[in-house]
Design an enzyme around this catalytic site. Structure first.
Site, PDB file in Angstrom:
ATOM      1  N   ASP A   1       0.872  -1.142   0.143  1.00 10.66           N
ATOM      2  CA  ASP A   1       0.014   0.102  -0.034  1.00 10.66           C
ATOM      3  C   ASP A   1       0.951   1.037   0.011  1.00 10.66           C
ATOM      4  OD1 ASP A   1      -2.457  -1.540   0.497  1.00 10.66           O
ATOM      5  OD2 ASP A   1      -1.283  -2.277   2.111  1.00 10.66           O
TER       6      ASP A   1
ATOM      7  N   HIS B   1      -4.977  -3.306   6.117  1.00  9.42           N
ATOM      8  CA  HIS B   1      -4.799  -3.618   4.612  1.00  9.42           C
ATOM      9  C   HIS B   1      -6.111  -4.115   4.116  1.00  9.42           C
ATOM     10  CE1 HIS B   1      -3.084  -4.921   1.036  1.00  9.42           C
ATOM     11  NE2 HIS B   1      -3.593  -6.178   1.033  1.00  9.42           N
TER      12      HIS B   1
HETATM   13  P1  NAD Z   1      -1.884 -18.385  -4.099  1.00  3.66           P
HETATM   14  O1  NAD Z   1      -3.054 -18.977  -3.931  1.00  3.66           O
HETATM   15  O2  NAD Z   1      -1.243 -18.408  -5.359  1.00  3.66           O
HETATM   16  O3  NAD Z   1      -0.768 -19.243  -3.005  1.00  3.66           O
HETATM   17  C1  NAD Z   1      -1.313 -19.336  -1.760  1.00  3.66           C
HETATM   18  C2  NAD Z   1      -0.587 -20.885  -1.297  1.00  3.66           C
HETATM   19  O4  NAD Z   1      -0.577 -20.977   0.174  1.00  3.66           O
HETATM   20  C3  NAD Z   1      -0.962 -21.784  -2.056  1.00  3.66           C
HETATM   21  O5  NAD Z   1       0.162 -22.734  -2.735  1.00  3.66           O
HETATM   22  C4  NAD Z   1      -1.507 -22.821  -0.642  1.00  3.66           C
HETATM   23  O6  NAD Z   1      -1.338 -24.151  -1.145  1.00  3.66           O
HETATM   24  C5  NAD Z   1      -0.767 -22.292   0.249  1.00  3.66           C
HETATM   25  N1  NAD Z   1      -1.104 -22.575   1.608  1.00  3.66           N
HETATM   26  C6  NAD Z   1      -2.572 -22.462   1.625  1.00  3.66           C
HETATM   27  N2  NAD Z   1      -2.929 -22.814   3.311  1.00  3.66           N
HETATM   28  C7  NAD Z   1      -1.692 -22.957   3.710  1.00  3.66           C
HETATM   29  C8  NAD Z   1      -1.100 -23.493   4.798  1.00  3.66           C
HETATM   30  N3  NAD Z   1      -1.938 -23.700   5.922  1.00  3.66           N
HETATM   31  N4  NAD Z   1       0.276 -23.687   5.014  1.00  3.66           N
HETATM   32  C9  NAD Z   1       1.235 -23.452   4.001  1.00  3.66           C
HETATM   33  N5  NAD Z   1       0.738 -23.093   2.736  1.00  3.66           N
HETATM   34  C10 NAD Z   1      -0.666 -22.687   2.501  1.00  3.66           C
HETATM   35  O7  NAD Z   1      -1.908 -17.117  -3.184  1.00  3.66           O
HETATM   36  P2  NAD Z   1      -0.926 -15.816  -3.371  1.00  3.66           P
HETATM   37  O8  NAD Z   1      -1.487 -14.939  -4.690  1.00  3.66           O
HETATM   38  O9  NAD Z   1       0.295 -16.182  -3.381  1.00  3.66           O
HETATM   39  O10 NAD Z   1      -1.439 -14.965  -2.342  1.00  3.66           O
HETATM   40  C11 NAD Z   1      -1.101 -15.426  -1.003  1.00  3.66           C
HETATM   41  C12 NAD Z   1      -1.949 -14.466  -0.004  1.00  3.66           C
HETATM   42  O11 NAD Z   1      -1.373 -13.084   0.066  1.00  3.66           O
HETATM   43  C13 NAD Z   1      -3.426 -14.361  -0.211  1.00  3.66           C
HETATM   44  O12 NAD Z   1      -4.153 -14.471   1.100  1.00  3.66           O
HETATM   45  C14 NAD Z   1      -3.510 -12.889  -0.816  1.00  3.66           C
HETATM   46  O13 NAD Z   1      -4.663 -12.462  -0.624  1.00  3.66           O
HETATM   47  C15 NAD Z   1      -2.466 -12.209   0.083  1.00  3.66           C
HETATM   48  N6  NAD Z   1      -1.862 -10.961  -0.643  1.00  3.66           N
HETATM   49  C16 NAD Z   1      -1.682 -10.049   0.326  1.00  3.66           C
HETATM   50  C17 NAD Z   1      -1.226  -8.609  -0.073  1.00  3.66           C
HETATM   51  C18 NAD Z   1      -0.596  -7.472   1.103  1.00  3.66           C
HETATM   52  O14 NAD Z   1      -0.281  -6.723   0.549  1.00  3.66           O
HETATM   53  N7  NAD Z   1      -0.781  -8.056   2.181  1.00  3.66           N
HETATM   54  C19 NAD Z   1      -1.183  -8.464  -1.325  1.00  3.66           C
HETATM   55  C20 NAD Z   1      -1.130  -9.425  -2.196  1.00  3.66           C
HETATM   56  C21 NAD Z   1      -1.818 -10.995  -1.958  1.00  3.66           C
HETATM   57  C1  LMR Z   2      -3.653  -6.675  -2.805  1.00  2.00           C
HETATM   58  O1  LMR Z   2      -3.574  -5.610  -1.974  1.00  2.00           O
HETATM   59  O2  LMR Z   2      -3.372  -6.662  -3.809  1.00  2.00           O
HETATM   60  C2  LMR Z   2      -4.334  -7.791  -2.180  1.00  2.00           C
HETATM   61  O3  LMR Z   2      -4.316  -7.838  -0.946  1.00  2.00           O
HETATM   62  C3  LMR Z   2      -5.579  -7.858  -2.764  1.00  2.00           C
HETATM   63  C4  LMR Z   2      -6.411  -9.145  -2.561  1.00  2.00           C
HETATM   64  O4  LMR Z   2      -7.665  -9.237  -1.889  1.00  2.00           O
HETATM   65  O5  LMR Z   2      -5.859 -10.283  -2.643  1.00  2.00           O
END
Ligand code: NAD
Ligand code: LMR
Length: 330
Positions: free
Chosen positions: A160, A188
């Site tokens: 962010d 967030h």
């Molecule tokens: P993704 O679905 O591609 O990958 C998530 C992975 O986590 C998968 O491989 C899944 O098997 C694994 N997983 C699920 N439960 C688990 C557990 N208990 N232990 C270990 N691994 C586990 O998702 P992504 O695109 O990599 O995103 C991951 C997370 O990050 C999501 O929750 C997404 O919303 C979040 N995210 C946060 C931000 C931020 O700014 N904070 C930004 C983007 C995404």
């Molecule tokens: C982001 O800020 O890109 C993600 O947290 C959005 C989302 O909901 O996965």
């Protein structure tokens, strides 16, 4: 003398963000060119095979700093001796799931991971929660890891902050490097408050942003706060490389210190600063000194900023109550 490797655990390593993150950590982009890295990848059993493929590729990079890479489906083993833990793996929202279902599914992941970190990680572990809902998940980890000092469990707000800097730089027609002292307060989520009232351009105070409140409130804030949704809409998947870059920026600054004169946005348990109730997992402006974040004190919060911050705090309180009702925190 050969330096002791830093032990880094990445959860969800087979996912999109994990794939963008693990290589850069192994390459030295976070801990620097002198620090060997020992990587542990945690996945759910059904994704272990994919994590093995990721590990094969990392191996094939022949990174000089990487000492070893191990894959686990058991948090107590994956966090054993960890100095840094990046909690990326989470249950995404699926069709028909409301926010309470999402909190429940993720509580079931982050409460046991918090306990495992408490019991098995190194005493100096620093934990960054990326998986959404990041603040609620980080609050659950902190509540289940009472031996980890409060400020050492963070939720990631760096993406962010980076989004804010990119938008502000474009508006002011300067490079992103010229912009400093940007804070994203709160949660967030789309209630976050990207604060440009204290922003500087080339180290000087400026009213370039806040003298145009129409742009600030009706273009800048909604663009930053809804950027994650805009990316999902465009890509059909949530941000990944930018999220990994943010996790790297956050962790690098945490371990290596902040640049003089600047600060970062960091969600951590409130100590009561800026009227944020103690114990809420809220984002503040913070500087890293000797490996710990200190909340920047004494910033003036005007009525406009207060209104936005309070709206985000209300959401954090609401989510904490939901998580409490589900029994993940007391
Ligand atoms: P993704 O679905 O591609 O990958 C998530 C992975 O986590 C998968 O491989 C899944 O098997 C694994 N997983 C699920 N439960 C688990 C557990 N208990 N232990 C270990 N691994 C586990 O998702 P992504 O695109 O990599 O995103 C991951 C997370 O990050 C999501 O929750 C997404 O919303 C979040 N995210 C946060 C931000 C931020 O700014 N904070 C930004 C983007 C995404
Ligand atoms: C982001 O800020 O890109 C993600 O947290 C959005 C989302 O909901 O996965």
């Amino acid at each position: 003398m050969v330096a002791t490797p830093i032990r880094v655990t990445i959860t969800g390593a087979a996912g999109q963000i994990g794939y963008a993150l693990a290589f850069r950590i192994a390459s030295g982009a976070v801990f620097g060119p002198e620090v060997p890295v020992s990587l542990s990848l945690l996945e759910v059993p059904q994704a272990v095979r994919v994590a093995e493929g990721v590990a094969m590729e990392i191996h094939d990079c022949a990174f000089d700093l990487l000492t070893d890479i191990n894959i686990y489906d058991d948090p107590s083993k994956a966090f054993h001796g960890a100095n840094a833990a990046l909690l990326v793996g989470a249950r995404p929202r699926s069709k028909g799931m409301d926010r309470a279902d999402l909190l429940e599914a993720n509580g079931g992941i982050f409460a046991p991971q918090g306990k495992a970190l408490n019991d098995h990680a190194s005493d100096d572990v620093r934990v960054l929660v990326v998986g959404n809902p990041a603040n609620a998940n980080a609050a659950i980890v902190a509540a289940n890891a009472p031996d980890i000092p409060a400020g050492r469990v963070n939720a990631m707000m760096r993406l962010d902050q980076n989004r804010s800097i990119a938008q502000a730089a474009e508006y002011a027609k300067v490079s992103t490097a010229a912009i400093s002292r940007v804070t994203v307060w709160g949660n967030h989520s789309d209630t976050q408050f990207p604060d440009l009232f204290h922003a500087q351009i080339n180290g000087e105070d400026t009213d370039v942003f806040t003298s145009d409140m129409d742009w600030y409130e009706h273009s800048f804030i909604p663009t930053v706060a809804n950027r994650g949704a805009a990316i999902i809409e465009a890509r059909g998947a949530s941000s990944a490389a930018s999220a990994a870059a943010a996790a790297i920026g956050h962790t690098r600054e945490w371990f290596n210190g902040s640049k003089p004169g600047n600060w970062a946005s960091v969600a951590m348990l409130s100590d009561g600063s800026y009227g944020v109730p103690e114990g809420l997992m809220c984002s503040f402006p913070a500087v890293s000194k000797d490996g710990d974040w200190e909340i920047v004190q004494g910033l003036e919060i005007n009525d406009i900023a207060r209104k936005y911050i309070d709206a985000s705090l209300a959401e954090i309180v609401h989510e904490r109550e939901a998580v409490r009702k589900l029994g993940f925190i007391r």
